[in-house]
Design an enzyme around this catalytic site. Structure first.
Site, mmCIF file in Angstrom:
data_model
loop_
_atom_site.group_PDB
_atom_site.id
_atom_site.type_symbol
_atom_site.label_atom_id
_atom_site.label_comp_id
_atom_site.label_asym_id
_atom_site.label_seq_id
_atom_site.Cartn_x
_atom_site.Cartn_y
_atom_site.Cartn_z
ATOM 1 N N LYS A 18 -3.102 7.198 1.754
ATOM 2 C CA LYS A 18 -2.771 7.909 0.518
ATOM 3 C C LYS A 18 -1.721 7.190 -0.324
ATOM 4 O O LYS A 18 -1.813 7.210 -1.552
ATOM 5 C CB LYS A 18 -2.311 9.332 0.818
ATOM 6 N N THR A 19 -0.741 6.546 0.307
ATOM 7 C CA THR A 19 0.278 5.839 -0.476
ATOM 8 C C THR A 19 -0.353 4.704 -1.271
ATOM 9 O O THR A 19 -0.036 4.492 -2.443
ATOM 10 C CB THR A 19 1.388 5.297 0.446
ATOM 11 N N ASP A 202 3.813 13.039 -4.180
ATOM 12 C CA ASP A 202 3.403 12.652 -2.829
ATOM 13 C C ASP A 202 3.970 13.662 -1.826
ATOM 14 O O ASP A 202 4.991 14.308 -2.087
ATOM 15 C CB ASP A 202 3.914 11.244 -2.525
ATOM 16 N N GLU A 203 3.344 13.776 -0.653
ATOM 17 C CA GLU A 203 3.778 14.696 0.409
ATOM 18 C C GLU A 203 3.989 16.109 -0.152
ATOM 19 O O GLU A 203 5.007 16.769 0.088
ATOM 20 C CB GLU A 203 5.072 14.192 1.072
ATOM 21 N N GLN A 233 -0.125 18.765 8.003
ATOM 22 C CA GLN A 233 1.084 18.039 8.386
ATOM 23 C C GLN A 233 2.343 18.723 7.845
ATOM 24 O O GLN A 233 3.381 18.089 7.660
ATOM 25 C CB GLN A 233 1.021 16.589 7.898
ATOM 26 N N ARG A 583 -0.150 9.318 14.878
ATOM 27 C CA ARG A 583 0.647 8.108 14.582
ATOM 28 C C ARG A 583 0.011 6.894 15.274
ATOM 29 O O ARG A 583 0.324 5.749 14.942
ATOM 30 C CB ARG A 583 2.091 8.232 15.107
#
Length: 700
Positions: A18-19, A202-203, A233, A583
């Protein structure tokens, strides 16, 4: 990426890149759609993420970009510096955590509040909750069963008044005043809507209700708002993150286009399928399934170990083997855990194996303040002439001995070329000190001498408990940030002392202090560039590693004991486990111990329900030596055969003290397998359902 105009909601799963998408979307907006970069605001929720995004953008543009990339707090601060705040103008200060803690402590002391009954973290949390929910200090009304009690309301009002006198803001105030500005000054709001016609967030799942309101107001005019996040998340509810903001966005911006980024480019198919199965157990979510084009990969290894020491040794030696077998580097491994206290045993295990590690965003166990404070007491017990340790102990527990008096005592010691403890013995003759302080020194000296006498006769566990009892050690932790976490660290340190029960008190004391000194020196290994990463599960979000070990996957740790009786908090614990598993790129190891020490006493553990929720065909259960562990009928590994039946020593109606929740009264005792569930009503924390063997409650 090419959807530039209108509201856009992107559900981006872990490992979906996504980044990269956000950065390339900005590049497309500037280079292809010819949008003025000065009209783009990109919001992230950490300084590190903001710096990483700036770096990537500068590399894409081959120059410094005019796009505004910042945290929501920094963006609000710039606006307030430009527009000013009524009564403060533009020359206000922003207080950091240390300054905030100092002010809250001061307000508590002025209100005559006990740190034991009203810990600093609880009061700060209530103040933050009030600000995020835009509840003014004068509008708060305390009441029974309410979040706001008399103590928190009194401190909140005093704290806000103190900030005003000092012309200061805390972090929450940046949001509060920016929101107030936009709500009360239509012209200012319009100006910034014109400046930032395009907004990217973002986030998004980490936004609080107040942060979302600011974003909503800024984007209301042109509606060119793109938010990217993953509700699965959402793990920061304790920071006021609001998981319903995704639904609110769709209501507030009709016609929102929704795009799913469900392909995981990071993890093997086994890891993705296991993560899907785990998170599907949550009911408070929209149905979403990760996919991957990567190979199936190895099973998820679930390792049953005897205790925390064996767990640490297994992880360290396992990494050593994998370094060779897979031609990996130390930095390719991460060890994750639910609580900071768990790092002690793992750090010891890595030190024993000479394996370099680094704690990300944390302090090595033996350098944590509460551990250093207890170590100072132990050093004074072993060597009364240890001036540095004694000075620290005086600052901690020398009630009535001020900083000025301590300085005079140290000057006298230096002048007379004697040790500080010798000056304390002679303090009655120090006419330069007031009588009240000479009396305080005499009381402190008697306390130290009494503990030193005990140290020659009792075990280390008993000695440390006596230090805690006689010096108000635990009460002093309530005046620190994160008192529960600090207490957990201290309990872990006391449990470590159990290893020295078989030797004399003097040998035990010297051995433990030698271990602390050696471990502190080994911390330097972590300064190497190639080191294994240690991190909490909360701190791991956004990171990735070829191999991930998650330690302590047990009931009471993951999920945490404070969450098991609250469905919403339990789902957040499951999301936390989901974050940890995702992760990993290639290998996941979930370890659990059959028993752990608590205050030096063995507590038998149960593997986490999250292990049972993983599909059996994706899991390989092993012991320390790699032998297959047979499952019990419930899907859990069989409990150790030597686990005894628990004897219940408490009854309904008993008044008890809990190490975390404080004083309460037992409402009901229920039999639970070989153990008991105890339902307790606590003064400050309400009703809790606790497992008796883990609760460590004391009858009052």
């Amino acid at each position: 990426m090419q959807t530039v105009e209108g509201p856009l909601l992107v559900h981006a799963g872990p490992g979906s890149g996504k980044t990269r998408v956000i950065v390339h979307r900005i590049a497309y907006m500037v280079l292809q759609a010819k949008i003025n970069p000065g009209q783009i605001l990109a919001v992230t929720f950490s300084r590190k993420a903001a710096e990483e995004m700036k770096k990537r953008l500068n590399e894409l543009f081959d120059r410094r970009t005019a796009v505004t990339v910042s945290t929501i707090h920094s963006a609000c601060l710039r606006i307030l510096r430009s527009e000013g705040i009524p009564g403060l103008g533009t020359t206000f200060e922003v207080c950091d955590d240390e300054h905030q803690n100092k002010l809250v402590r001061q307000c508590m002391e002025e209100a005559g509040l006990s740190f034991e009954e009203n810990n600093l973290r609880r009061i700060k949390g209530i103040i933050s909750y009030a600000k995020i929910n835009m509840v003014d200090p004068d509008a708060v009304v305390p009441g029974p069963g309410e979040r706001f009690d008399d103590a928190s309301v009194t401190v909140y009002r005093g704290y806000q008044a103190a900030l005003k006198i000092q012309r200061s803001l805390d972090y929450d105030d940046m949001l509060v005043y920016a929101h107030r500005l936009f709500k009360e000054d239509a012209a200012a709001l319009k100006r910034y809507q014109e400046i930032y016609r395009y907004i990217l967030v973002d986030e998004f799942q980490d936004t609080s209700s107040l942060q979302y309101q600011i974003i909503r107001m800024l984007g209301a005019r042109y509606r060119n708002v793109c938010v990217v996040g993953d509700p699965d998340q959402t793990i920061y509810s304790w920071r006021q993150a609001e998981m319903h903001n995704t639904d609110n966005f769709r209501k507030d911006f009709p016609g929102t286009r929704v795009i799913g980024m469900d392909e995981n480019y990071r993890s093997s198919k086994t890891i993705v399928e296991a993560a899907n199965a785990l998170i599907s157990r949550n009911s408070l979510r929209r149905e979403k399934k990760l996919t991957t084009s990567r190979e199936q990969g190895k099973s998820i290894f679930v390792i049953c170990l005897k205790d925390a020491g064996e767990e640490a040794q297994y992880i360290a030696r396992g990494i050593k083997k994998l370094l060779v077998a897979r031609s990996l580097k130390n930095r390719d491994f991460a060890v994750l855990y639910r609580t900071n206290a768990q790092s002690r045993a793992i750090e010891d295990g890595f030190c024993a194996e000479g394996l370099p590690y680094k704690l990300t965003g944390g302090t090595p166990f033996y350098k944590r303040k509460e551990i250093q404070d207890m170590v100072a007491w132990l050093r004074v017990m072993r060597n009364p002439a240890d001036d540095a340790a004694l000075a620290r102990v005086i600052r901690l527990a020398g009630k009535g001995i001020g900083a000025k008096s301590l300085s005079l005592l140290q000057e006298q010691a230096e002048k007379s070329q004697i040790h500080l403890n010798q000056v304390l013995r002679q303090s009655a003759g120090l006419s330069t000190l007031p009588l009240r302080e000479r009396s305080a020194i005499a009381r402190f000296q008697a306390q130290v001498l009494g503990l030193q006498a005990e140290s020659r006769q009792v075990s280390l566990v008993v000695l440390m408990n006596r230090i805690i009892e006689t010096t108000a050690f635990r009460e002093s932790l309530q005046g620190e940030d994160n008192p529960e976490e600090r207490w957990e660290n201290l309990v872990e340190f006391i449990s470590l002392a159990q290893a020295y029960e078989h030797v004399s008190p003097a040998v035990a004391l010297s051995s433990l202090l030698g271990k602390v000194s050696q471990a502190s020196g080994m911390d330097e290994l972590g300064h190497e560039a190639d080191a294994v990463t240690f991190n909490t599960l909360h701190g791991s979000k956004g990171l990735e590693f070829p191999v991930v070990f998650i330690a302590g996957v047990e009931e009471g740790l993951l999920p945490h004991g404070r969450s098991v009786d609250d469905p919403a908090r339990l789902e957040e614990e499951r999301r936390l486990c989901y974050v940890g598993i995702t992760r990993a790129m290639d290998l996941v190891y979930l370890t659990y111990a059959e028993q752990r020490l608590f205050f030096g006493q063995a507590n038998y553990r149960t593997p986490s329900r999250f292990i049972r929720e993983l599909p059996a065909n994706l899991v390989s259960r092993r012991d320390y030596n790699g032998h297959i562990v047979r499952d019990g009928p419930s899907g859990y590994s069989a409990a150790p055969s030597e686990a005894p039946q628990i004897e219940m020593l408490l009854n309904a109606g008993d008044k008890v003290n809990h190490p975390k929740f404080g004083v309460g009264r037992i409402r009901e005792v229920l039999k639970h397998a070989a153990d008991f569930h105890v339902i307790v009503v606590f003064k400050d924390y309400g009703t809790k359902k606790l497992l008796y063997s883990l609760a460590n409650m004391e009858k009052l």
